[in-house]
Write a protein that holds these residues in place. Structure first.
Motif, PDB file in Angstrom:
ATOM      1  N   LEU B  27       0.865  -1.183   0.000  1.00 39.44           N
ATOM      2  CA  LEU B  27       0.000   0.000   0.000  1.00 39.44           C
ATOM      3  C   LEU B  27       0.898   1.228   0.000  1.00 39.44           C
ATOM      4  O   LEU B  27       1.882   1.291   0.749  1.00 39.44           O
ATOM      5  CB  LEU B  27      -0.848  -0.031   1.274  1.00 39.44           C
ATOM      6  N   HIS B  28       0.555   2.200  -0.873  1.00 43.09           N
ATOM      7  CA  HIS B  28       1.351   3.428  -0.944  1.00 43.09           C
ATOM      8  C   HIS B  28       0.555   4.603  -0.398  1.00 43.09           C
ATOM      9  O   HIS B  28      -0.668   4.552  -0.336  1.00 43.09           O
ATOM     10  CB  HIS B  28       1.768   3.696  -2.394  1.00 43.09           C
ATOM     11  N   PRO B  29       1.233   5.677  -0.038  1.00 44.31           N
ATOM     12  CA  PRO B  29       0.508   6.851   0.460  1.00 44.31           C
ATOM     13  C   PRO B  29      -0.437   7.375  -0.616  1.00 44.31           C
ATOM     14  O   PRO B  29      -0.097   7.375  -1.800  1.00 44.31           O
ATOM     15  CB  PRO B  29       1.618   7.879   0.735  1.00 44.31           C
ATOM     16  N   GLY B  30      -1.621   7.805  -0.198  1.00 46.08           N
ATOM     17  CA  GLY B  30      -2.578   8.363  -1.142  1.00 46.08           C
ATOM     18  C   GLY B  30      -3.201   7.322  -2.052  1.00 46.08           C
ATOM     19  O   GLY B  30      -3.705   7.633  -3.117  1.00 46.08           O
ATOM     20  N   GLU B  31      -3.166   6.074  -1.601  1.00 48.38           N
ATOM     21  CA  GLU B  31      -3.666   5.006  -2.454  1.00 48.38           C
ATOM     22  C   GLU B  31      -4.749   4.204  -1.726  1.00 48.38           C
ATOM     23  O   GLU B  31      -4.681   4.020  -0.520  1.00 48.38           O
ATOM     24  CB  GLU B  31      -2.497   4.070  -2.797  1.00 48.38           C
ATOM     25  N   VAL B  32      -5.744   3.755  -2.493  1.00 42.05           N
ATOM     26  CA  VAL B  32      -6.730   2.849  -1.923  1.00 42.05           C
ATOM     27  C   VAL B  32      -6.535   1.478  -2.563  1.00 42.05           C
ATOM     28  O   VAL B  32      -6.590   1.348  -3.782  1.00 42.05           O
ATOM     29  CB  VAL B  32      -8.173   3.345  -2.189  1.00 42.05           C
ATOM     30  N   VAL B  33      -6.277   0.476  -1.735  1.00 43.61           N
ATOM     31  CA  VAL B  33      -6.142  -0.879  -2.251  1.00 43.61           C
ATOM     32  C   VAL B  33      -7.324  -1.695  -1.742  1.00 43.61           C
ATOM     33  O   VAL B  33      -7.557  -1.756  -0.535  1.00 43.61           O
ATOM     34  CB  VAL B  33      -4.812  -1.528  -1.801  1.00 43.61           C
ATOM     35  N   ALA B  34      -8.063  -2.278  -2.659  1.00 39.25           N
ATOM     36  CA  ALA B  34      -9.227  -3.074  -2.267  1.00 39.25           C
ATOM     37  C   ALA B  34      -8.823  -4.524  -2.089  1.00 39.25           C
ATOM     38  O   ALA B  34      -7.991  -5.039  -2.836  1.00 39.25           O
ATOM     39  CB  ALA B  34     -10.307  -2.955  -3.326  1.00 39.25           C
ATOM     40  N   LEU B  35      -9.394  -5.158  -1.069  1.00 38.38           N
ATOM     41  CA  LEU B  35      -9.209  -6.592  -0.875  1.00 38.38           C
ATOM     42  C   LEU B  35     -10.543  -7.256  -1.151  1.00 38.38           C
ATOM     43  O   LEU B  35     -11.553  -6.891  -0.569  1.00 38.38           O
ATOM     44  CB  LEU B  35      -8.793  -6.897   0.565  1.00 38.38           C
ATOM     45  N   LEU B  36     -10.516  -8.229  -2.068  1.00 33.90           N
ATOM     46  CA  LEU B  36     -11.759  -8.894  -2.444  1.00 33.90           C
ATOM     47  C   LEU B  36     -11.629 -10.391  -2.218  1.00 33.90           C
ATOM     48  O   LEU B  36     -10.525 -10.926  -2.111  1.00 33.90           O
ATOM     49  CB  LEU B  36     -12.055  -8.636  -3.924  1.00 33.90           C
ATOM     50  N   GLY B  37     -12.776 -11.056  -2.182  1.00 29.38           N
ATOM     51  CA  GLY B  37     -12.763 -12.510  -2.025  1.00 29.38           C
ATOM     52  C   GLY B  37     -14.099 -12.975  -1.474  1.00 29.38           C
ATOM     53  O   GLY B  37     -14.856 -12.185  -0.916  1.00 29.38           O
TER      54      GLY B  37
END
Ligand SMILES: Nc1ncnc2c1ncn2[C@@H]1O[C@H](COP(=O)(O)OP(=O)(O)OP(=O)(O)O)[C@@H](O)[C@H]1O
Ligand SMILES: [Mg+2]
Lengths: 425, 264
Positions: B27-37
């Motif tokens: 994960l980087h600053p200013g970033e949205v990472v979605a986790l799916l499953g």
């Protein structure tokens, strides 16, 4: 922000932020008192009986404040009576047998040393219970059930069952009695301080709310609370002062002090008993701990949702250990009161106290489901339990029947709590 | 640019169940990472390792490129990691204010709780999140599901998080509140926070996230930038474990033989 005008009694009570449960409890207490007064042919509501009642309730009241925190965190402590017995025995032996050969009889330090030792023992025992419960994961029910047996055995072991007496003169003041009361003037002063305290708390609360612009209680409610609180304090002072020393004792005291005995006999009032003052101080301190400190906040959060408390970063195990250590300290205070009052430490001291302490907490609105309970409630609960006990003695109910009644009352109180929770859930 | 968070080869099992196996995400600053499953894929378990609720059996966590020690929730908070748990993790018997400040209470100079200051702050934050919220004095047990969720979100925002974990933050929210949380997410992202977002709503994910990672049976199927994959491809990742060409495959990606087995 003004609250909209509402007029149903329930809305009025809720706008005043008064606990309905507390009102119910006070009402129940009055019913019990009046019932016993009638049944006993008018001896229950006398200054003498109420004064005795206050002294007898203080040990249980002190311990019930700790039981609130324990039950709030969904634990239980069945060992308080035995821990009381053990610490009482240790305090007794130290002041009656161990210290006198070392520092002499009537040494001014004796009572302090005995009390300090009792506190250290109580705290250690409680912390040990807490450690096994919190860090080794043994349920509190089992740990303290073991403690119930073990500490009773330990109390016996200290003197092989022999009763230890008499206690140090100064130490005995802790137990109340004729000399262990603060007298008329001080009683009015204490009552005055309580009144100032009540008004101070109400005014401060109102100022805090103004400062942040939060909705305030209606002014009539504040006034009502102040009048009830002060009325209660002053009334209690009047009752305690209306109970004079026995005539003989007063006359002997007058002789010793060189006071002339006036016409029509000498009246010296008891005033509040020392154990009652101790219980009041414990109540105030425990209320502060429960409502104004981080520790208290964590105790309630753990009771509401232990997992959430953990995830919020609270060290729940350390808090649990501290709760039980605090309970141990309160057992030691209870032990000091009862030893001083009996003027002896006996092997059976505190037997069944756990029942009364738990009953006081539960009757006082501490929910066995965890998360809910107040110190004031538990202390009122202790007064209810003691009223039942004294009242039954007064109207001549046999001991076995008394036990049956106390048992039923305990179960009834828990059932009421269950109903109340189901309704409010 | 160094990653804000890097979770490498994380594994944890409960009894015999491998809830998370060799999963790596960053994960980087200013970033949205979605986790799916799918349900039970191990998403919550993975982020609970980052938030300190569980201790991993294996793997390393790096924060700002340095190895981080996260053994309990306090450690995680010290790194600026705040979490909105799927279960909300609220103490039901105390009010919103007590919950917001749980574990980090403001004190007066006497060392006692400063309830006034805490309530004022709570009112400020809640007002931004859910202006209709008025029930500050009641235990959160008495609140609606959405109101409780607002309280949990407010708590995560209160302490200037650098890394925010949101485990299905809008599951109980109405449309207006959901929009508010979406706007808030954009704003926090602009402020430079890194956000892990767990969601079952693929549309939400495509609206809010920059990248996504898909888990299946505790393993990572693959990770991709949202521009590089279609919604259908992501569904294929979730349901079949099929990693599309636009994504970087993980250890959990189905092999072509497995996929052929399903097709036949
Ligand atoms: N504390 C625990 N003890 C035992 N098993 C657990 C525990 N927590 C999770 N598991 C198991 O780990 C697996 C992953 O669970 P997890 O909650 O991470 O799934 P998830 O991807 O968040 O699912 P959902 O979409 O339903 O929230 C499940 O099989 C679950 O049963
Ligand atoms: Mg989950």
């Amino acid at each position: 922000m003004a609250t909209p005008p509402r007029s149903t009694p329930r809305a009025l009570i809720s706008s005043a932020e008064i606990d309905t449960r507390m009102i119910g409890m006070v009402a129940a207490l009055f019913v019990i008192w009046i019932g016993f007064h009638i049944a006993s042919g008018g001896v229950f509501l006398t200054a003498r009986n109420l004064w005795n009642l206050s002294v007898q309730a203080s040990s249980i009241a002190v311990m019930s404040t700790g039981m609130v925190l324990i039950i709030v965190t969904r634990h239980i402590d069945l060992s308080v009576g035995s821990v009381l017995g053990f610490t009482a025995m240790m305090m007794g032996v130290v002041q009656a047998e161990f210290l006198p050969p070392l520092i002499g009889y009537d040494n001014g330090m004796t009572w302090i040393l005995a009390l300090a030792l009792g506190m250290v023992i109580g705290i250690s025992v409680g912390a040990f219970h807490g450690y096994v419960i919190a860090y080794l994961g043994v349920p509190a029910f089992i740990v303290t059930l073991g403690g119930l047996l073990a500490w009773r055995g330990a109390a016996w072991w200290v003197t092989s069952g022999r009763t230890v007496a008499p206690m140090d003169e100064t130490f005995r003041l802790i137990g109340g009695g004729t000399v262990g009361s603060i007298g008329e003037t001080w009683t009015w002063i204490v009552a005055g301080i309580i009144c100032l305290g009540i008004i101070g708390v109400l005014v401060n609360g109102r100022m805090q709310r103004s400062r942040f612009g939060f909705p305030k209680r209606p002014i009539w409610a504040e006034a009502l609370l102040a009048i009830c609180g002060c009325g209660f304090a002053l009334g209690a002072a009047a009752v305690a002062n209306a109970y004079p020393w026995p005539r003989r004792v007063a006359e002997r005291y007058a002789e010793a002090q060189g006071i002339a005995i006036p016409e029509g006999g000498l009246t010296i009032s008891h005033g509040f008993a020392v154990p009652v003052i101790i219980a009041l101080v414990v109540g105030v301190v425990m209320t502060l701990i429960a409502t104004r400190t981080r520790f208290g906040r964590y105790v309630f959060a753990i009771g509401g949702n232990p997992e959430a408390a953990d995830l919020a970063g609270i060290d729940t195990r350390w808090i649990t250990l501290k709760i039980f250590a605090l309970m141990g300290a309160l057992c030691a205070i209870g032990a000091a009161i009862s030893t001083a009052r009996l003027n002896a430490a006996t092997n059976a001291q505190g037997t069944l106290d756990e029942l009364f302490v738990i009953a006081a907490a539960v009757i006082g609105g501490t929910s066995l489901g965890g998360g809910v309970g107040t110190i004031v409630g538990a202390m009122l609960g202790a007064v209810v339990m003691q009223s039942l006990q004294s009242g039954m003695v007064l109207i001549g109910i046999d001991t076995p029947l008394q036990s049956i009644v106390v048992g039923i009352v305990l179960v009834f109180a828990v059932w009421l709590d269950t109903v109340y929770r189901r309704r409010s859930a | 640019m160094t990653a804000l968070v890097e979770m490498k080869d994380i594994s944890i099992s409960f009894g015999g169940v491998h809830a998370v196996e060799d999963v790596s995400v960053d994960l980087h600053p200013g970033e949205v990472v979605a986790l799916l499953g799918h349900n039970g894929a191990g998403k919550s378990t993975l982020i609970k390792i980052l938030s300190g609720a569980y201790r991993r059996d294996q793997g390393t966590i790096m924060v700002d490129g340095k190895e981080a020690t996260i053994d309990n929730p306090r450690d995680a908070k010290a790194y600026g990691i705040e979490t909105i748990y799927q279960t909300l993790a609220l103490a039901d018997n105390v009010d919103a204010t007590a919950n917001l400040f749980l574990g980090r209470e403001l004190l007066t100079r006497w060392g006692t709780l400063d309830d006034g200051a805490m309530e004022a702050e709570t009112r400020r934050v809640m007002n931004r999140l859910n202006p209709n919220f008025k029930r500050f004095k009641e235990p959160v047990k008495a609140l609606s599901g959405g109101q409780r969720q607002s309280v949990a979100i407010a708590r995560a925002l209160l302490f200037n998080a650098r890394i925010l974990i949101m485990d299905e933050p809008t599951a109980a929210l109405g449309p207006q509140e959901t929009t508010q949380v979406a706007e808030l997410t954009q704003q926090l992202k602009a402020d430079g926070l890194g956000i892990f977002l767990i969601s079952h709503d693929i549309h939400d994910v495509f609206d809010l996230a920059d990248r996504l990672s898909v888990m299946k049976n505790g393993k990572l199927v693959g990770s991709a930038r949202v521009e590089d994959v279609t919604k259908d491809e992501v569904l294929g990742m979730i349901i079949l474990g099929k990693c599309p060409p636009g994504a970087i495959p993980g250890p959990g990606a189905a092999t072509s033989e497995e996929l052929a087995g399903i097709a036949s």
